[in-house]
Design a protein around this motif. Structure first.
Motif, PDB file in Angstrom:
ATOM      1  N   ARG A 180     -17.906   7.088  -2.733  1.00 14.28           N
ATOM      2  CA  ARG A 180     -17.398   6.972  -1.366  1.00 14.28           C
ATOM      3  C   ARG A 180     -16.234   5.973  -1.373  1.00 14.28           C
ATOM      4  N   PHE A 181     -15.035   6.498  -1.174  1.00 14.44           N
ATOM      5  CA  PHE A 181     -13.818   5.698  -1.298  1.00 14.44           C
ATOM      6  C   PHE A 181     -13.115   5.556   0.050  1.00 14.44           C
ATOM      7  N   LEU A 182     -12.538   4.398   0.248  1.00 14.39           N
ATOM      8  CA  LEU A 182     -11.628   4.177   1.364  1.00 14.39           C
ATOM      9  C   LEU A 182     -10.268   3.810   0.783  1.00 14.39           C
ATOM     10  N   HIS A 183      -9.234   4.529   1.199  1.00 17.38           N
ATOM     11  CA  HIS A 183      -7.871   4.185   0.795  1.00 17.38           C
ATOM     12  C   HIS A 183      -7.253   3.351   1.902  1.00 17.38           C
ATOM     13  N   LEU A 184      -7.075   2.053   1.657  1.00 17.27           N
ATOM     14  CA  LEU A 184      -6.396   1.183   2.613  1.00 17.27           C
ATOM     15  C   LEU A 184      -4.915   1.297   2.315  1.00 17.27           C
ATOM     16  N   ALA A 185      -4.245   2.165   3.077  1.00 18.12           N
ATOM     17  CA  ALA A 185      -2.866   2.564   2.785  1.00 18.12           C
ATOM     18  C   ALA A 185      -1.874   1.747   3.603  1.00 18.12           C
ATOM     19  N   SER A 186      -0.700   1.547   3.028  1.00 18.44           N
ATOM     20  CA  SER A 186       0.361   0.852   3.738  1.00 18.44           C
ATOM     21  C   SER A 186       0.883   1.715   4.884  1.00 18.44           C
ATOM     22  N   ALA A 187       1.132   1.081   6.016  1.00 21.44           N
ATOM     23  CA  ALA A 187       1.705   1.793   7.163  1.00 21.44           C
ATOM     24  C   ALA A 187       3.205   2.004   7.015  1.00 21.44           C
ATOM     25  N   VAL A 188       3.800   1.434   5.961  1.00 23.76           N
ATOM     26  CA  VAL A 188       5.233   1.615   5.710  1.00 23.76           C
ATOM     27  C   VAL A 188       5.470   3.039   5.227  1.00 23.76           C
ATOM     28  N   ASP A 189       6.419   3.714   5.845  1.00 18.68           N
ATOM     29  CA  ASP A 189       6.737   5.094   5.484  1.00 18.68           C
ATOM     30  C   ASP A 189       7.744   5.085   4.336  1.00 18.68           C
ATOM     31  N   SER A 190       7.261   5.238   3.104  1.00 17.49           N
ATOM     32  CA  SER A 190       8.165   5.247   1.959  1.00 17.49           C
ATOM     33  C   SER A 190       7.607   6.138   0.858  1.00 17.49           C
ATOM     34  N   TRP A 191       8.506   6.572  -0.028  1.00 20.62           N
ATOM     35  CA  TRP A 191       8.128   7.480  -1.107  1.00 20.62           C
ATOM     36  C   TRP A 191       7.058   6.887  -2.007  1.00 20.62           C
ATOM     37  N   THR A 192       7.190   5.620  -2.333  1.00 23.24           N
ATOM     38  CA  THR A 192       6.259   5.026  -3.297  1.00 23.24           C
ATOM     39  C   THR A 192       4.833   5.022  -2.764  1.00 23.24           C
ATOM     40  N   PHE A 193       4.640   4.768  -1.472  1.00 22.41           N
ATOM     41  CA  PHE A 193       3.292   4.777  -0.907  1.00 22.41           C
ATOM     42  C   PHE A 193       2.780   6.201  -0.720  1.00 22.41           C
ATOM     43  N   GLU A 194       3.670   7.120  -0.378  1.00 25.82           N
ATOM     44  CA  GLU A 194       3.261   8.523  -0.278  1.00 25.82           C
ATOM     45  C   GLU A 194       2.779   9.035  -1.634  1.00 25.82           C
ATOM     46  N   THR A 195       3.485   8.647  -2.693  1.00 24.90           N
ATOM     47  CA  THR A 195       3.123   9.081  -4.037  1.00 24.90           C
ATOM     48  C   THR A 195       1.749   8.550  -4.426  1.00 24.90           C
ATOM     49  N   ARG A 196       1.477   7.307  -4.080  1.00 25.80           N
ATOM     50  CA  ARG A 196       0.168   6.717  -4.395  1.00 25.80           C
ATOM     51  C   ARG A 196      -0.950   7.470  -3.665  1.00 25.80           C
ATOM     52  N   ALA A 197      -0.708   7.777  -2.377  1.00 28.74           N
ATOM     53  CA  ALA A 197      -1.728   8.476  -1.583  1.00 28.74           C
ATOM     54  C   ALA A 197      -2.002   9.871  -2.146  1.00 28.74           C
ATOM     55  N   GLU A 198      -0.929  10.598  -2.469  1.00 28.04           N
ATOM     56  CA  GLU A 198      -1.095  11.948  -3.007  1.00 28.04           C
ATOM     57  C   GLU A 198      -1.821  11.921  -4.349  1.00 28.04           C
TER      58      GLU A 198
END
Length: 332
Positions: A180-198
C-alpha cells in the motif's frame, strides 16, 4: 526621459565620440591623457550613461557570459547545479549569472534590457522551453537541464535518470513487503515530476495499491497534505514515496504528530539527497541526484553548442541511498 548616448557624453566632456569609446572600453592608455579619461568617466557617471551592449557585442562577437535560470534559490539542488556550471565556465574563461525566475517554473522575464545583447547563451534547470521565450527566443543558444528532451527549441539537453531512480525505490520497498503506497507528489507542474509519477505508477502497477497526493514544495505544506492523507478512510499506506527530500521531511513530521513511527509503522523515501536528508531523524532513504554534475554537463553542452559541435550524452545515473527511514512493512 531619453537615455543618454555616447554623443551626449562626448559633448559634456568636450571630446569626440571616439575618445568616449576608447575610455569606456578601457582602451585609452597611451592614446588619451589621464585627465581626459577622468573627464569622460565623470560625464558618463553624471549623465547615467550605460554602453550599448548590443553594439559592443556586435564588435566583440561574445560576452563570455551564460545565464543559468532556475525556478528558485531556496532549493539546495539548484545551488549545486550552479556550482558545477560555474566550475566548468571558469575553466574556459566564462562567467555564469544565476537568475531565479520570478514566477518559478512559469514564464521567465528577461533580466536585462535584451538577453541577446548581454549573453552568449542560456542554461535552464527544471524549466519548460516555452517559459523561456522572453530570453532571446530562438536566437540565443539554450541548454535545458532536467527537462523534457522532446521540447524545442533547445540546442542540447542534460537529464537525470529520474525514472530509474523511481525503479530503485520500488525495487527497495516491494521486497520489504510493502503493498500500500502513497505518492506524495510535488504540486509543481514540470516534466521531471511528471516523469517520476509515471515511472512509479508503471513500476508498482499490478504489484501494489498506489494513491497520489500533491503538496507544495515546503515542509509545512507536505505535513498538512500528509496529515490529511493519513487521516482519510480506508487502509493506511505502509510506504510513502516522496518527489523530494523536503516533502519527505514533511511526511515524517506528519507521521510523528499522528503517533506513527518511521519506519516501523510507515516507511518514507525522498528524492535528491539534500543536506536535509541526514539532518532529520531517522535519516532519509533517498535517491541521490548528482546536481553538480548536471551543472558541469550543462555548461559543457553550451560550450559545445557555441563552438558548433554536436553535443549528446546519456542520462546521468542516480543512486538510491538506503538509510533509516525505510524498513519492512508493518506486521511482516
Amino acid at each position: 526621459m531619453t537615455r543618454p548616448t555616447s554623443r551626449d557624453v562626448a559633448s559634456a566632456a568636450g571630446v569626440s565620440q571616439a575618445t568616449v569609446s576608447l575610455v569606456l572600453g578601457d582602451k585609452w592608455q597611451g592614446r588619451v591623457s589621464v585627465r581626459t579619461a577622468d573627464l569622460v568617466r565623470e560625464a558618463a557617471g553624471r549623465l547615467g550613461y550605460r554602453p550599448n551592449l548590443a553594439a559592443r557585442n556586435l564588435r566583440l562577437g561574445s560576452t563570455r557570459t551564460a545565464l543559468l535560470v532556475v525556478p528558485a534559490l531556496t532549493n539546495e539542488f539548484f545551488a549545486r547545479v550552479y556550482t558545477g556550471a560555474a566550475r566548468i565556465a571558469a575553466e574556459h574563461g566564462f562567467g555564469v549569472v544565476l537568475y531565479p525566475s520570478p514566477d518559478g517554473t512559469g514564464p521567465a522575464r528577461d533580466p536585462f534590457a535584451s538577453a541577446r545583447a548581454a549573453l552568449d547563451g542560456v542554461i535552464a534547470s527544471s524549466m519548460a522551453a516555452d517559459a523561456l521565450e522572453a530570453l532571446g527566443g530562438d536566437g540565443l543558444p539554450l541548454v535545458m537541464l532536467d527537462s523534457d528532451p522532446a521540447a524545442g527549441p533547445a540546442a542540447a539537453h542534460v537529464n537525470l535518470a529520474v525514472a530509474d531512480g523511481m525503479r530503485q525505490v520500488a525495487e527497495h520497498l516491494l521486497p520489504l513487503g510493502h503493498r500500500r503506497f502513497l505518492h506524495l507528489a510535488s504540486a509543481v507542474d514540470s516534466w521531471t515530476f511528471e516523469t517520476r509519477a509515471e515511472a512509479l505508477a508503471a513500476l508498482l502497477g499490478p504489484h501494489a495499491e498506489l494513491r497520489t497526493v500533491r503538496a507544495p514544495l515546503t515542509v509545512d505544506g507536505a505535513r498538512r497534505a500528509m496529515e490529511g492523507a493519513l487521516a482519510a478512510p480506508g487502509p493506511r499506506p505502509t510506504a510513502v514515496v516522496c518527489d523530494d527530500d523536503i516533502l519527505a521531511a514533511g511526511a515524517c513530521k506528519a507521521a510523528r504528530r499522528l503517533g506513527l513511527r518511521v519506519p516501523e509503522d510507515l516507511s518514507v523515501t525522498g528524492f535528491d539527497d539534500l543536506a536535509l536528508a541526514t539532518a532529520v531523524e531517522p535519516e532519509l532513504t533517498t535517491v541521490r541526484l548528482p546536481a553538480e554534475r548536471v551543472g558541469e554537463q550543462g555548461m559543457a553542452a553550451l560550450l559545445a553548442v557555441l563552438e558548433g559541435t554536436p553535443w549528446t550524452a546519456p542520462e546521468l545515473p542516480v543512486e538510491l541511498v538506503v538509510r533509516g527511514s525505510s524498513g519492512p512493512a508493518p506486521g511482516r
